[in-house]
Design an enzyme around this catalytic site. Structure first.
Site, PDB file in Angstrom:
ATOM      1  CD  GLU A  98      39.580  43.362  41.214  1.00 27.44           C
ATOM      2  OE1 GLU A  98      40.777  43.317  40.881  1.00 27.44           O
ATOM      3  OE2 GLU A  98      39.107  42.694  42.160  1.00 27.44           O
ATOM      4  CD  GLU A 102      45.716  41.903  37.844  1.00 28.30           C
ATOM      5  OE1 GLU A 102      45.604  42.015  39.069  1.00 28.30           O
ATOM      6  OE2 GLU A 102      45.688  40.803  37.253  1.00 28.30           O
TER       7      GLU A 102
END
EC number: 2.4.1.207
Length: 269
Positions: A98, A102
């Protein structure tokens, strides 16, 4: 067939769409949210909304083994405390890879926190956080993930904010074997997102909305990004960002790593 040829063929196969730009109808599916995610303007704009019942999210129709993905995003304005807006790549399975952008909301007048992380085989703990040098709610800004076999470079409006190099020679895990899908979402995380969960989401301000446009996905292995490195100008801009706008770096968190920083943090190159 040699291992290299097999690897290269797999890369070409996964990257079947090659280069695509600015059409959400073609490239993504709204994956969840019960209508809170909307593709508008003939595929040129996608909005995600969050209310007390649910957030929303979308994902790419295709997986990519390496690539450069650009996305223009305008974040939730006003009091966005408790909300998280995301743009990231992720593989499937319990030992996933990943690469994260964010955006952690905050109270009106306080800056967003841009939280970044890299996971390999389900292991992350490589957080770096930043404030931005502009208001990310006033206009669209371009956030980019460049991922090739040698490095990951995260950029904001073409300014690099983070580079994560492949240091497998030192025993450091690097995501290079699992194709990843692109995801984006808007969701409630008021148990941790703003001041460690001290500031909760003000639902009287709902629905919250984030907007995405001008998606560009280049997964063609013979493009420049596949061997791209940081030149001296990019390195200088990276140092400027990290000196002036970085607010957390796992590499310098001595309480977290009392026995010494992770290996990738101690290299000079």
């Amino acid at each position: 067939m040699s291992p290299f040829k097999i690897f290269f063929f797999t890369t070409l196969l996964v990257a079947a769409f090659s280069v695509s730009a600015a059409d959400f109808n073609t490239d993504v599916n709204v994956a969840w949210g019960n209508g809170r995610g909307k593709i508008l303007n003939n595929g040129q704009l996608l909005t995600l909304s969050l209310d007390k019942s649910s957030g929303s999210g979308f994902q790419s129709k295709t997986e990519y083994l390496f690539g450069k993905i650009d996305m223009q995003i305008k974040l939730v304005p006003g009091n966005s405390a408790g909300t998280v807006t995301t743009f990231y790549l992720k593989s499937e399975g319990s030992t996933w890879d990943e690469i994260d952008f964010e955006f952690l909301g905050n109270m009106s007048g306080d800056p967003y926190t841009l939280h970044t992380n890299v996971y390999t085989q389900g292991k992350g703990d490589k957080e770096q956080q930043f404030h931005l040098w502009f208001d990310p709610t006033a206009n669209f800004h371009t956030y980019s993930i460049l991922w090739n076999p040698q490095r990951i470079i995260l950029t904001v409006d073409d300014t690099p904010i983070r580079e994560f190099k492949n240091y497998e020679s030192l025993g450091v895990l690097f995501p290079k074997n699992k194709p990843m899908r692109m995801y984006a979402s808007l969701w409630n995380a008021d148990d941790w997102a703003t001041r460690g969960g001290l500031v909760k989401t003000d639902w009287s301000k709902a629905p919250f909305m984030a907007s995405y446009r001008n998606i560009k996905i280049d997964s063609k292995p013979n493009s420049n990004w596949y061997t791209q490195e940081m030149d001296s100008t990019s390195q200088a801009r990276l140092k400027w960002v990290q000196k002036n706008y970085m607010i957390y770096n796992y590499c310098t968190d001595h309480r977290r790593f009392p026995q010494g920083a992770p290996k990738e943090c101690t290299t000079s190159s």
